[in-house]
Write an enzyme that holds these catalytic residues in place. Structure first.
Site, short mmCIF file in Angstrom:
data_model
loop_
_atom_site.label_atom_id
_atom_site.label_comp_id
_atom_site.label_asym_id
_atom_site.label_seq_id
_atom_site.Cartn_x
_atom_site.Cartn_y
_atom_site.Cartn_z
N TYR A 1 0.74 -1.48 0.10
CA TYR A 1 -0.11 0.56 0.09
C TYR A 1 1.00 1.52 0.10
CZ TYR A 1 0.72 0.55 4.85
OH TYR A 1 1.06 1.04 6.19
N CYS A 2 0.27 2.38 -0.40
CA CYS A 2 1.08 3.64 -0.38
C CYS A 2 0.11 4.53 -0.16
CB CYS A 2 1.51 4.09 -1.35
SG CYS A 2 0.47 4.38 -3.24
N TRP A 3 0.00 5.82 -0.37
CA TRP A 3 -1.01 7.36 0.23
C TRP A 3 -2.38 6.73 0.32
CZ3 TRP A 3 -2.57 9.66 4.06
CH2 TRP A 3 -3.27 10.95 3.84
#
Length: 348
Positions: free
Chosen positions: A95-97
């Protein structure tokens, strides 16, 4: 690549990933992240800033091209480093932002290697919404019993003994990395409010709401960290058990429990200085002299009787629930062990 949506915090565990990978920049990860995640950034803080400037000052196309090159280089470094020993059946969650290009690019690379990759749609933002829903928007289902008492009544130690006895415990001071008073700061800097809430949500998620949960009575703040509204509301109406003990027993306990301060008298003298707005100069100087002399029990007695106990009594007068009281003549380890087993049997 398997796209995953979060409907609750429990759905993270339901994914069954072997490793949760946060590809955001280190500063983003440090502020908050999914508990248990590791940081394998595809852009460093400096690189993220550089790409952002190119996007604003030059063009989106050039920013994507520069960003893609940096992501590829960092992905290669991770593949040769932390991920080098992963076998073919390994399954990561990435995941990222917001589930955008950073995590999408890295997840695609891992997917092409042949791993079964789970990709968190909407990224960290979807996780943060679930934390906020639990701690801000929804009444907690947990049955709480507050362990209360004045300073030095060994509440935190008794919580640990309760856990050892098989009781269900929520250690707020441990999660907040602070012992809840002017003298309560530990040698570890407190995490951000968001990280405190992530750890708190994870701890609550692991508890059985049908079982009684013991929680130390606190003010609405522990150091610089605020207790979120849902938990604070539950604590305000929870039944309370108040520990009472002789001042001498409390002083003896504090003299051994706060060794980080008794081992560093200068630090303790500095903390006493912060009480100058509440007490006469002569009193402050007397307390500092006791610290210099290493007269810890006398100092503890005076701090409790003249500073902490009056404030505790005022807070008790405002409490919504009147407590049951438990008198302990001693606060040694054996007494706390026996008390914990007795309480667990009585309230379980």
């Amino acid at each position: 690549m398997i796209r995953q949506s979060l409907t609750s915090l429990s759905s993270i565990a339901a994914i069954g990933a072997d490793l949760i990978i946060d590809v955001r920049a280190p500063s983003e990860f440090a502020e908050d992240h999914i508990p248990g995640a590791v940081n394998l950034p595809v852009l460093s803080d400096a690189e993220r800033s550089e790409v952002g400037k190119i996007y604003v000052q030059e063009s989106a196309f050039k920013a994507r091209k520069v960003g893609a090159a940096l992501v590829a280089a960092n992905a290669a470094r991770h593949l040769r480093g932390p991920l080098a020993q992963m076998q073919g059946d390994w399954q990561p969650l990435v995941y990222c932002w917001r589930g955008g290009q950073r995590s999408g690019a890295f997840a695609t690379i891992l997917d092409q290697v042949g791993w079964r990759v789970h990709f968190l749609e909407e990224g960290y933002r979807s996780y943060r919404r679930q934390v906020s829903a639990m701690l801000y928007d929804t009444p907690l289902p947990h049955r709480i019993m507050l362990l209360d008492g004045g300073t030095g009544t060994a509440k935190t130690a008794l919580l640990q003994h309760l856990r050892d006895a098989g009781a269900q415990v929520l250690d707020l001071e441990g999660l907040a990395e602070h012992r809840g008073s002017l003298f309560g700061a530990t040698n570890t800097e407190q995490h951000s409010q968001k990280m405190f809430e992530s750890q708190l949500a994870s701890a609550l998620q692991a508890l059985d709401p049908a079982r009684l949960t013991w929680v130390e009575g606190e003010s609405s703040k522990i150091g610089a960290r605020m207790i979120p509204p849902a938990l604070w509301a539950a604590m305000r109406v929870a039944p309370r058990l108040e520990i009472r003990a002789p001042l001498t027993a409390r002083a003896a306990f504090l003299a051994t429990a706060y060794t980080d301060l008794t081992d560093d008298p200068d630090a303790l003298i500095g903390k006493i200085e912060h009480l100058r707005n509440y007490h006469a100069t002569a009193t402050i100087e007397e307390w500092q002299a006791l610290a210099r002399a290493g007269n810890w029990e006398t100092l503890a007695e005076q701090l409790m009787s003249h500073h902490y106990d009056p404030r505790y009594l005022k807070s008790q007068a405002r409490a919504e629930q009147k407590p049951q009281q438990l008198r302990l003549e001693r606060l040694d380890s054996q007494t706390l062990t026996e008390t914990a087993h007795s309480l667990h049997a009585r309230f379980n």
